[in-house]
Motif scaffolding. Structure first.
Motif, PDB file in Angstrom:
ATOM      1  N   LYS A  10       0.831  -1.200   0.000  1.00 12.44           N
ATOM      2  CA  LYS A  10       0.000   0.000   0.000  1.00 12.44           C
ATOM      3  C   LYS A  10       0.868   1.253   0.000  1.00 12.44           C
ATOM      4  N   ALA A  11       0.328   2.343  -0.495  1.00 14.05           N
ATOM      5  CA  ALA A  11       1.061   3.601  -0.500  1.00 14.05           C
ATOM      6  C   ALA A  11       1.135   4.171   0.917  1.00 14.05           C
ATOM      7  N   TYR A  12       2.267   4.813   1.227  1.00 11.09           N
ATOM      8  CA  TYR A  12       2.359   5.497   2.514  1.00 11.09           C
ATOM      9  C   TYR A  12       1.355   6.637   2.527  1.00 11.09           C
ATOM     10  N   ASP A  13       0.549   6.707   3.573  1.00  9.12           N
ATOM     11  CA  ASP A  13      -0.494   7.732   3.665  1.00  9.12           C
ATOM     12  C   ASP A  13      -0.810   7.962   5.133  1.00  9.12           C
ATOM     13  N   GLU A  14      -0.344   9.093   5.653  1.00  4.89           N
ATOM     14  CA  GLU A  14      -0.548   9.354   7.074  1.00  4.89           C
ATOM     15  C   GLU A  14      -2.013   9.597   7.417  1.00  4.89           C
ATOM     16  N   ASN A  15      -2.826   9.915   6.433  1.00  5.08           N
ATOM     17  CA  ASN A  15      -4.258  10.102   6.683  1.00  5.08           C
ATOM     18  C   ASN A  15      -4.920   8.800   7.130  1.00  5.08           C
TER      19      ASN A  15
END
Length: 285
Positions: free
Chosen positions: A46-51
């Protein structure tokens, strides 16, 4: 003019990350696991996404200006192993440590998300990276400590009690820390997020860090509030007693009010007191 511009470009390209920091007074950002993480979790692919709390494992390095003791602190923000409170339990401390001549390295570690080994793996890699840059950053590789808040305090104390021999931290600073996975005193959210809803007794014991203190454990500074309703005071008391039993130098500070999660917040009535106590402790060795 073109010749002068070319010289500037060549010089800029030859600067190290430390030179750039010194010139622009900006921290250094370094992604961990250049060749991919050793431990993987359910976020793999998965893409890094702090949300959605998928953090890129990385460190942000704040080097001192002028005075430099050669000491460094790797800081683990809290968040219940669900998120990272890396502002008031991380970046906000940069000036505090800078004025003491101490480098601050704030760690963004990955959440367990199905693999309890992931956060510890990221801390170990952070220590390896800092040690590898020690000469460049003017850090003493034998004077790098670990610091953590709440669940980050659990991670810091896990590192302080389960470290690989070559990565032993010089000291530990724990602020309102989760220490134990004993269900009678733990923070239930941190426990569930790290080791699951129905963990084995072996996992509970492994991550109950008060059980793993020994004569080689690093000296400690522990700070918390007596009215902490999120993480029972008993966590810190058990850890203090375990360290004391092995005659490890330990400084325990319990403030009458403040609750949980105060970090660097101005609203914490005893902010100056705890920072003064921590500064004195850091100068004591």
């Amino acid at each position: 003019m073109k010749f002068k511009s070319l010289i500037f470009i060549v010089l800029a390209a030859s600067m190290t990350c430390t030179d750039i920091y010194a010139e622009n007074n900006r921290p250094i950002d370094i992604a961990l696991w250049e060749n991919g993480p050793l431990e993987k979790n359910d976020d793999e692919g998965k893409a890094y996404d702090e949300n959605v709390r998928i953090y890129r494992p990385s460190i942000k390095v704040f080097l001192p200006e002028g005075k430099n003791t050669g000491r460094a602190v790797i800081m683990c923000p809290g968040g219940g192993y669900a998120l990272l409170a890396y502002d008031h339990e991380g970046y906000a401390y940069a000036d505090y440590f800078k004025h003491q001549g101490i480098a601050l390295i704030v760690l963004k570690y990955r959440m367990p998300h199905g693999n309890h080994k992931v956060p510890m793996s990221d801390v170990c890699e952070a220590m390896r990276v800092v040690k590898s840059h020690a000469a460049e950053w003017k850090i003493n590789p034998d004077d790098i400590g670990i610091m953590g808040f709440s669940a980050g305090g659990h991670l810091a104390s896990t590192f302080a009690t389960h470290y690989p021999a070559e990565l032993r931290p010089a000291f530990q600073i724990l602020v309102y820390p989760v220490i134990s996975m004993d269900e009678t005193i733990t923070h239930s959210g941190s426990r569930e997020n790290l080791i699951g809803k129905n963990p084995s007794q072996a996992l509970i014991d492994y991550y109950s860090n008060e059980k793993h203190v020994n004569a080689e454990s690093p000296r400690a500074f522990i700070a918390l509030s007596d009215d902490d309703r999120a993480v029972p005071v008993e966590n810190s008391l058990r850890y203090y007693k375990a360290l004391h039993r092995y005659q490890i130098p330990v400084s325990l500070h319990i403030y009458p009010t403040g609750g949980h999660g105060w970090g660097y917040n101005e609203s914490f009535r005893f902010k100056k007191a705890v920072h003064d106590e921590l500064s004195d402790w850091l100068r004591s060795f």
